[in-house]
Scaffold this motif. Sequence first.
Motif, PDB file in Angstrom:
ATOM      1  N   PHE A  23      18.667  34.510 107.592  1.00  0.00           N
ATOM      2  CA  PHE A  23      20.039  34.088 107.839  1.00  0.00           C
ATOM      3  C   PHE A  23      20.219  32.582 107.626  1.00  0.00           C
ATOM      4  O   PHE A  23      21.289  32.135 107.196  1.00  0.00           O
ATOM      5  CB  PHE A  23      20.474  34.495 109.244  1.00  0.00           C
ATOM      6  CG  PHE A  23      20.819  35.954 109.367  1.00  0.00           C
ATOM      7  CD1 PHE A  23      21.839  36.500 108.600  1.00  0.00           C
ATOM      8  CD2 PHE A  23      20.119  36.775 110.230  1.00  0.00           C
ATOM      9  CE1 PHE A  23      22.159  37.847 108.694  1.00  0.00           C
ATOM     10  CE2 PHE A  23      20.433  38.119 110.331  1.00  0.00           C
ATOM     11  CZ  PHE A  23      21.457  38.664 109.566  1.00  0.00           C
ATOM     12  N   THR A  24      19.177  31.803 107.896  1.00  0.00           N
ATOM     13  CA  THR A  24      19.272  30.370 107.638  1.00  0.00           C
ATOM     14  C   THR A  24      19.349  30.098 106.141  1.00  0.00           C
ATOM     15  O   THR A  24      20.164  29.290 105.682  1.00  0.00           O
ATOM     16  CB  THR A  24      18.069  29.623 108.237  1.00  0.00           C
ATOM     17  OG1 THR A  24      18.035  29.843 109.658  1.00  0.00           O
ATOM     18  CG2 THR A  24      18.163  28.125 107.979  1.00  0.00           C
ATOM     19  N   GLY A  41      17.852  25.570 110.915  1.00  0.00           N
ATOM     20  CA  GLY A  41      17.845  26.741 111.781  1.00  0.00           C
ATOM     21  C   GLY A  41      16.781  26.760 112.852  1.00  0.00           C
ATOM     22  O   GLY A  41      16.629  27.766 113.547  1.00  0.00           O
ATOM     23  N   GLY A  42      16.012  25.661 112.968  1.00  0.00           N
ATOM     24  CA  GLY A  42      14.979  25.610 113.999  1.00  0.00           C
ATOM     25  C   GLY A  42      13.836  26.568 113.764  1.00  0.00           C
ATOM     26  O   GLY A  42      13.169  27.000 114.717  1.00  0.00           O
ATOM     27  N   ASP A  75      17.581  40.746  97.009  1.00  0.00           N
ATOM     28  CA  ASP A  75      17.237  41.745  98.024  1.00  0.00           C
ATOM     29  C   ASP A  75      17.398  41.171  99.426  1.00  0.00           C
ATOM     30  O   ASP A  75      17.804  41.874 100.359  1.00  0.00           O
ATOM     31  CB  ASP A  75      15.802  42.234  97.826  1.00  0.00           C
ATOM     32  CG  ASP A  75      15.679  43.229  96.679  1.00  0.00           C
ATOM     33  OD1 ASP A  75      16.713  43.731  96.217  1.00  0.00           O
ATOM     34  OD2 ASP A  75      14.548  43.493  96.241  1.00  0.00           O
ATOM     35  N   GLY A  76      17.061  39.887  99.582  1.00  0.00           N
ATOM     36  CA  GLY A  76      17.243  39.238 100.878  1.00  0.00           C
ATOM     37  C   GLY A  76      18.706  39.155 101.263  1.00  0.00           C
ATOM     38  O   GLY A  76      19.079  39.400 102.424  1.00  0.00           O
ATOM     39  N   ALA A  77      19.561  38.833 100.291  1.00  0.00           N
ATOM     40  CA  ALA A  77      21.000  38.792 100.553  1.00  0.00           C
ATOM     41  C   ALA A  77      21.523  40.186 100.900  1.00  0.00           C
ATOM     42  O   ALA A  77      22.390  40.344 101.770  1.00  0.00           O
ATOM     43  CB  ALA A  77      21.736  38.230  99.349  1.00  0.00           C
ATOM     44  N   TRP A  79      19.793  42.534 102.344  1.00  0.00           N
ATOM     45  CA  TRP A  79      19.349  42.822 103.710  1.00  0.00           C
ATOM     46  C   TRP A  79      20.314  42.199 104.704  1.00  0.00           C
ATOM     47  O   TRP A  79      20.708  42.836 105.694  1.00  0.00           O
ATOM     48  CB  TRP A  79      17.934  42.278 103.936  1.00  0.00           C
ATOM     49  CG  TRP A  79      17.405  42.567 105.311  1.00  0.00           C
ATOM     50  CD1 TRP A  79      16.667  43.634 105.703  1.00  0.00           C
ATOM     51  CD2 TRP A  79      17.619  41.764 106.485  1.00  0.00           C
ATOM     52  NE1 TRP A  79      16.394  43.560 107.051  1.00  0.00           N
ATOM     53  CE2 TRP A  79      16.967  42.421 107.559  1.00  0.00           C
ATOM     54  CE3 TRP A  79      18.273  40.569 106.732  1.00  0.00           C
ATOM     55  CZ2 TRP A  79      16.971  41.915 108.853  1.00  0.00           C
ATOM     56  CZ3 TRP A  79      18.287  40.061 108.028  1.00  0.00           C
ATOM     57  CH2 TRP A  79      17.639  40.732 109.075  1.00  0.00           C
ATOM     58  N   CYS A  80      20.712  40.942 104.471  1.00  0.00           N
ATOM     59  CA  CYS A  80      21.655  40.270 105.366  1.00  0.00           C
ATOM     60  C   CYS A  80      22.978  41.029 105.425  1.00  0.00           C
ATOM     61  O   CYS A  80      23.568  41.181 106.499  1.00  0.00           O
ATOM     62  CB  CYS A  80      21.889  38.835 104.904  1.00  0.00           C
ATOM     63  SG  CYS A  80      20.455  37.741 105.079  1.00  0.00           S
ATOM     64  N   THR A  81      23.446  41.507 104.288  1.00  0.00           N
ATOM     65  CA  THR A  81      24.698  42.266 104.248  1.00  0.00           C
ATOM     66  C   THR A  81      24.579  43.547 105.063  1.00  0.00           C
ATOM     67  O   THR A  81      25.496  43.926 105.807  1.00  0.00           O
ATOM     68  CB  THR A  81      25.079  42.598 102.795  1.00  0.00           C
ATOM     69  OG1 THR A  81      25.314  41.378 102.083  1.00  0.00           O
ATOM     70  CG2 THR A  81      26.331  43.457 102.740  1.00  0.00           C
ATOM     71  N   ALA A  82      23.428  44.224 104.942  1.00  0.00           N
ATOM     72  CA  ALA A  82      23.220  45.468 105.694  1.00  0.00           C
ATOM     73  C   ALA A  82      23.229  45.216 107.195  1.00  0.00           C
ATOM     74  O   ALA A  82      23.624  46.092 107.985  1.00  0.00           O
ATOM     75  CB  ALA A  82      21.906  46.120 105.271  1.00  0.00           C
ATOM     76  N   GLU A  83      22.822  44.013 107.616  1.00  0.00           N
ATOM     77  CA  GLU A  83      22.782  43.686 109.041  1.00  0.00           C
ATOM     78  C   GLU A  83      24.177  43.551 109.648  1.00  0.00           C
ATOM     79  O   GLU A  83      24.320  43.505 110.869  1.00  0.00           O
ATOM     80  CB  GLU A  83      22.000  42.394 109.263  1.00  0.00           C
ATOM     81  CG  GLU A  83      20.497  42.547 109.126  1.00  0.00           C
ATOM     82  CD  GLU A  83      19.907  43.484 110.164  1.00  0.00           C
ATOM     83  OE1 GLU A  83      19.841  43.096 111.350  1.00  0.00           O
ATOM     84  OE2 GLU A  83      19.524  44.609 109.788  1.00  0.00           O
TER      85      GLU A  83
END
Length: 206
Positions: A23-24, A41-42, A75-77, A79-83
């Motif tokens: 997400f960061t 994002g720490g 694919d990472g993007a 995954w974020c959309t699916a969340e």
Amino acid sequence: MSTSGGSTVAGEELNQQERAVLFTLLAEGRELTNAQLHDAGGVRLDGAPRRRLNDRKLVESTRVGRAYVHELTDDGAAWCTAELSAERPARAGYLGGAFYAVLRGLGRSGVPLAELFPYRPDVEREIRHAYGRLAGPGEWVGLPRLRDEIGTGSRSDIDAALGTLAVAPGVHLQAEPNRRALTDRDREAAIVVGGEERHMIMIENG
């Protein structure tokens, strides 16, 4: 954003650190070092978590010198959309629960994440790469040639990045000593630093 032909592994959940990294990277919309990840994002991405996200094709990590630069893949993007419609993870805590409530709200808005968090190229890095293709460390390169070599970024973005690099260690921008040798292209490509036009750049370490 990096493209990828891989896919995520069904049935495997990511831990909180890995989710935070994704997400960061999404929110920042550019490649990030671990120091930049931590500032934004720490969180950092090293060791097993890095290998896990790389193996799942969610993040592409490229070694630059002794460190890594991380970039969200397609694919990472995804995954974020699916969340956006996912249940909050177990042991997410108060802040994590609120974050997933925000995600569900974003999902209901119908606005694609790519529009909310557009990809922003790292123009400073592009400048360094362009310089390295044109010259060796410590050699002067005219800004017209440099601008022609840079593949991304608007004029304003490139000017801003050059202004930042002008005060970076090992980077020098100077005016053409022979003013009579200046062409229209030299003047057009110049940037103003400290009230003076600068027409060429030199990077000591490439």
